[in-house]
Design a protein around this motif. Structure first.
Motif, PDB file in Angstrom:
ATOM      1  N   ALA A 249      18.689  67.285 -28.342  1.00 33.64           N
ATOM      2  CA  ALA A 249      17.533  66.693 -27.488  1.00 33.64           C
ATOM      3  C   ALA A 249      17.556  65.211 -27.854  1.00 33.64           C
ATOM      4  CB  ALA A 249      16.563  67.250 -27.311  1.00 33.64           C
ATOM      5  N   PHE A 250      17.538  64.807 -29.164  1.00 28.00           N
ATOM      6  CA  PHE A 250      17.216  63.501 -29.604  1.00 28.00           C
ATOM      7  C   PHE A 250      18.521  62.554 -29.189  1.00 28.00           C
ATOM      8  CE2 PHE A 250      18.089  60.382 -32.996  1.00 28.00           C
ATOM      9  CZ  PHE A 250      17.094  59.627 -32.665  1.00 28.00           C
ATOM     10  N   LEU A 251      19.692  63.124 -29.506  1.00 17.96           N
ATOM     11  CA  LEU A 251      20.543  62.134 -29.154  1.00 17.96           C
ATOM     12  C   LEU A 251      20.793  61.838 -27.776  1.00 17.96           C
ATOM     13  CD1 LEU A 251      23.479  63.644 -31.667  1.00 17.96           C
ATOM     14  CD2 LEU A 251      21.923  61.445 -31.867  1.00 17.96           C
ATOM     15  N   THR A 252      20.749  62.968 -26.772  1.00 17.11           N
ATOM     16  CA  THR A 252      20.711  62.828 -25.366  1.00 17.11           C
ATOM     17  C   THR A 252      19.709  62.160 -24.682  1.00 17.11           C
ATOM     18  OG1 THR A 252      19.795  65.109 -24.985  1.00 17.11           O
ATOM     19  CG2 THR A 252      22.149  64.916 -25.181  1.00 17.11           C
ATOM     20  N   ASN A 253      18.928  61.958 -25.269  1.00 17.77           N
ATOM     21  CA  ASN A 253      17.658  61.011 -24.819  1.00 17.77           C
ATOM     22  C   ASN A 253      18.029  59.685 -24.492  1.00 17.77           C
ATOM     23  OD1 ASN A 253      14.592  60.880 -24.245  1.00 17.77           O
ATOM     24  ND2 ASN A 253      14.746  59.060 -25.649  1.00 17.77           N
ATOM     25  N   TYR A 254      19.050  59.088 -25.183  1.00 18.83           N
ATOM     26  CA  TYR A 254      19.479  57.846 -25.120  1.00 18.83           C
ATOM     27  C   TYR A 254      20.402  57.766 -23.561  1.00 18.83           C
ATOM     28  CZ  TYR A 254      18.643  56.833 -29.768  1.00 18.83           C
ATOM     29  OH  TYR A 254      17.495  56.646 -31.031  1.00 18.83           O
ATOM     30  N   ILE A 255      20.651  58.854 -23.079  1.00 16.63           N
ATOM     31  CA  ILE A 255      21.718  59.014 -21.983  1.00 16.63           C
ATOM     32  C   ILE A 255      20.809  58.893 -20.726  1.00 16.63           C
ATOM     33  CG2 ILE A 255      23.518  60.178 -20.657  1.00 16.63           C
ATOM     34  CD1 ILE A 255      24.331  61.310 -23.304  1.00 16.63           C
ATOM     35  N   PRO A 256      20.742  58.116 -19.751  1.00 12.52           N
ATOM     36  CA  PRO A 256      19.988  57.725 -18.751  1.00 12.52           C
ATOM     37  C   PRO A 256      20.420  59.139 -17.542  1.00 12.52           C
ATOM     38  CG  PRO A 256      21.208  56.148 -18.637  1.00 12.52           C
ATOM     39  CD  PRO A 256      21.504  56.806 -19.831  1.00 12.52           C
ATOM     40  N   ASN A 257      19.438  59.661 -16.912  1.00  7.15           N
ATOM     41  CA  ASN A 257      19.348  60.580 -15.853  1.00  7.15           C
ATOM     42  C   ASN A 257      20.194  61.774 -16.205  1.00  7.15           C
ATOM     43  OD1 ASN A 257      20.633  57.340 -14.490  1.00  7.15           O
ATOM     44  ND2 ASN A 257      18.888  58.622 -13.412  1.00  7.15           N
ATOM     45  N   ILE A 258      21.157  61.988 -16.771  1.00 10.63           N
ATOM     46  CA  ILE A 258      21.966  63.226 -17.131  1.00 10.63           C
ATOM     47  C   ILE A 258      21.603  63.602 -18.451  1.00 10.63           C
ATOM     48  CG2 ILE A 258      23.469  62.993 -15.025  1.00 10.63           C
ATOM     49  CD1 ILE A 258      25.442  62.564 -17.371  1.00 10.63           C
ATOM     50  N   GLY A 259      21.262  63.156 -19.183  1.00  9.88           N
ATOM     51  CA  GLY A 259      20.869  63.398 -20.669  1.00  9.88           C
ATOM     52  C   GLY A 259      20.108  64.658 -20.926  1.00  9.88           C
ATOM     53  N   PHE A 260      19.054  64.735 -20.131  1.00 10.10           N
ATOM     54  CA  PHE A 260      18.163  65.642 -20.030  1.00 10.10           C
ATOM     55  C   PHE A 260      18.891  67.005 -19.676  1.00 10.10           C
ATOM     56  CE2 PHE A 260      16.122  68.710 -16.899  1.00 10.10           C
ATOM     57  CZ  PHE A 260      15.222  69.364 -17.874  1.00 10.10           C
ATOM     58  N   PHE A 315      21.702  55.340 -12.431  1.00 11.85           N
ATOM     59  CA  PHE A 315      22.707  56.666 -12.369  1.00 11.85           C
ATOM     60  C   PHE A 315      23.731  55.786 -12.037  1.00 11.85           C
ATOM     61  CE2 PHE A 315      25.066  59.553  -9.539  1.00 11.85           C
ATOM     62  CZ  PHE A 315      25.048  60.468 -10.658  1.00 11.85           C
ATOM     63  N   LEU A 316      24.122  54.909 -10.997  1.00  5.24           N
ATOM     64  CA  LEU A 316      25.392  54.220 -10.728  1.00  5.24           C
ATOM     65  C   LEU A 316      25.686  53.238 -11.999  1.00  5.24           C
ATOM     66  CD1 LEU A 316      24.546  53.025  -7.177  1.00  5.24           C
ATOM     67  CD2 LEU A 316      25.898  54.967  -7.865  1.00  5.24           C
ATOM     68  N   SER A 317      24.877  52.972 -12.708  1.00  6.12           N
ATOM     69  CA  SER A 317      25.371  52.143 -14.017  1.00  6.12           C
ATOM     70  C   SER A 317      25.849  53.345 -14.872  1.00  6.12           C
ATOM     71  CB  SER A 317      24.135  51.310 -14.416  1.00  6.12           C
ATOM     72  OG  SER A 317      23.209  52.075 -15.012  1.00  6.12           O
ATOM     73  N   LEU A 318      25.562  54.418 -15.087  1.00  9.93           N
ATOM     74  CA  LEU A 318      25.812  55.383 -16.088  1.00  9.93           C
ATOM     75  C   LEU A 318      27.197  55.569 -15.720  1.00  9.93           C
ATOM     76  CD1 LEU A 318      25.528  57.550 -18.187  1.00  9.93           C
ATOM     77  CD2 LEU A 318      24.593  58.997 -16.480  1.00  9.93           C
ATOM     78  N   LEU A 319      27.769  55.964 -14.305  1.00  7.30           N
ATOM     79  CA  LEU A 319      28.762  56.296 -14.056  1.00  7.30           C
ATOM     80  C   LEU A 319      29.899  55.083 -14.056  1.00  7.30           C
ATOM     81  CD1 LEU A 319      27.995  58.108 -10.741  1.00  7.30           C
ATOM     82  CD2 LEU A 319      28.566  59.130 -12.702  1.00  7.30           C
TER      83      LEU A 319
END
Length: 380
Positions: A249-260, A315-319
């Motif tokens: 959960a801590f590491l995926t907090n850095y990933i926008p939108n889909i990290g959760f 989201f688009l920037s993530l992709l």
């Protein structure tokens, strides 16, 4: 006739008086060449993602600790010593990040085989339940029954234990940190010189550094808060490996939108396999409530408008950056977007209107646009 001929000649004279690059054919050609060059540059960086992504990650880490180096310089500590201290801090951050990741992966590798039978049973029970309620057709059932969970586990193990790529990535990051540290000792002087020549570009780079620093610091603090609350919730629900899921959960907090979602699915599946659908449902509810309240309501207030973009742009920037930089692009999506915005939008007062479309608060972007137009670069 004479008047009409002279009227028809005026546009031609006006067109000839304009610079060649602003005329319609030349302008269209320049736009086409610029787009082609941009596409080539993107493909070039995509081919070098194994080098570009670690170097940019190292730059982000060093931006976070650079205020410490600047403070040491102000209290008369030699620049070389300050740079060495900053390198030590960055290395601690890197080893903590990759160390936590390696520990969580190792725990999963140890745990997964002990749940292989339960995974198969859960899979078969799911098929039976879908068949009872008539959701799946006989063709789909036949295809799904040929699916072997153990084959998936066998395919996942090489991905989880690919140490050579991780070692190469870590080596590149560490080497980049040392070179960034060497350049950092003269960065203040360079920025002052850039301020005299290109004040708008200097300001945009400074805003980028402060925005990236705020983003990483706030994301780390709130990531720890979310992880701790998730661990408490998982302990109450009695889900195995609560600390592994807390690290995730801590590491995926850095990933926008889909990290959760990435942080939610593994503990929910383990709760389903270990204790049934009620536990899995409670995991989904607990994660959804905690993450929505903290990440969607509280965290943006501390992040600030300097790193705020619309959800669609995020989201688009993530992709886009995952495609360009690989899996590290998921972590670097927002900092990379801020860098491009700083160089192409914020550095040009005439292009700041783009912030109205990008910023999460268009009112703030409009105020910055008006302020930028009042102080054009040519007048400085």
């Amino acid at each position: 006739m004479v008047e009409s001929a002279s009227a028809g000649a005026e546009p031609d004279l006006a067109d000839e008086a304009r610079p060649w690059h602003s005329r319609q054919p030349a302008r269209a050609l320049m736009i086409a060449v610029t787009l082609a060059g941009l596409a080539y540059a993107l493909m070039f960086f995509r081919e070098l993602q194994d080098l570009v992504a670690p170097v940019f990650l190292a730059l982000n880490f060093y931006i976070v600790v650079y205020p410490v180096q600047r403070m040491l310089t102000r209290i008369k500590v030699p620049r070389a010593i300050g740079a060495c201290i900053s390198v030590g801090l960055v290395l601690c951050m890197i080893f903590a990040f990759f160390g936590l990741t390696a520990w969580s992966v190792a725990e999963l590798v140890i745990l997964i085989p002990s749940y292989s039978n339960e995974l198969v049973d859960t899979y078969q029970n799911t098929l039976a339940m879908l068949s009872d309620i008539g959701v799946t057709s006989s063709v789909i059932q036949q295809q799904l029954k040929a699916f072997d969970v153990r084959s998936v586990l066998d395919a996942v193990y090489p991905l989880l234990t690919n140490l050579s790529s991780v070692a190469g990535l870590l080596t590149t990051v560490i080497m980049a940190v040392f070179f960034v540290a060497m350049d950092s000792m003269g960065i203040d002087k360079r920025m002052k010189m850039l301020l005299d020549v290109k004040p708008t570009l200097s300001a945009s780079i400074g805003d980028f550094a402060s925005g990236v620093r705020r983003y990483w610091v706030v994301a780390t603090i709130f990531g720890l808060i979310v992880a701790l609350l998730d661990v408490i919730a998982l302990a109450i629900i009695d889900v195995p490996l609560i600390w592994v899921w807390g690290v995730l959960a801590f590491l995926t907090n850095y990933i926008p939108n889909i990290g959760f979602v990435i942080g939610l699915v593994p503990p929910a599946l383990l709760a389903l396999v270990d204790s049934g659908w009620q536990s899995a449902l409670w995991v989904v509810i607990a994660y959804s409530v905690l993450n929505f309240v903290i990440q969607a309501i509280i965290q943006p207030k501390f992040t600030g408008e300097s790193v705020g973009v619309t959800p669609l742009i995020s989201f688009l920037s993530l992709l886009f950056w995952v495609w360009i930089l690989g899996w590290l692009g998921a972590l670097l999506a927002l900092p990379a977007t801020l860098l491009i915005k700083a160089l192409l939008v914020d550095a040009d007062p005439k292009a700041r209107w783009v912030n109205i479309l990008l910023a999460s608060d268009p009112g703030t972007a409009r105020a910055e646009l008006v302020e930028g137009l009042k102080k054009p670069e040519a007048a400085v």
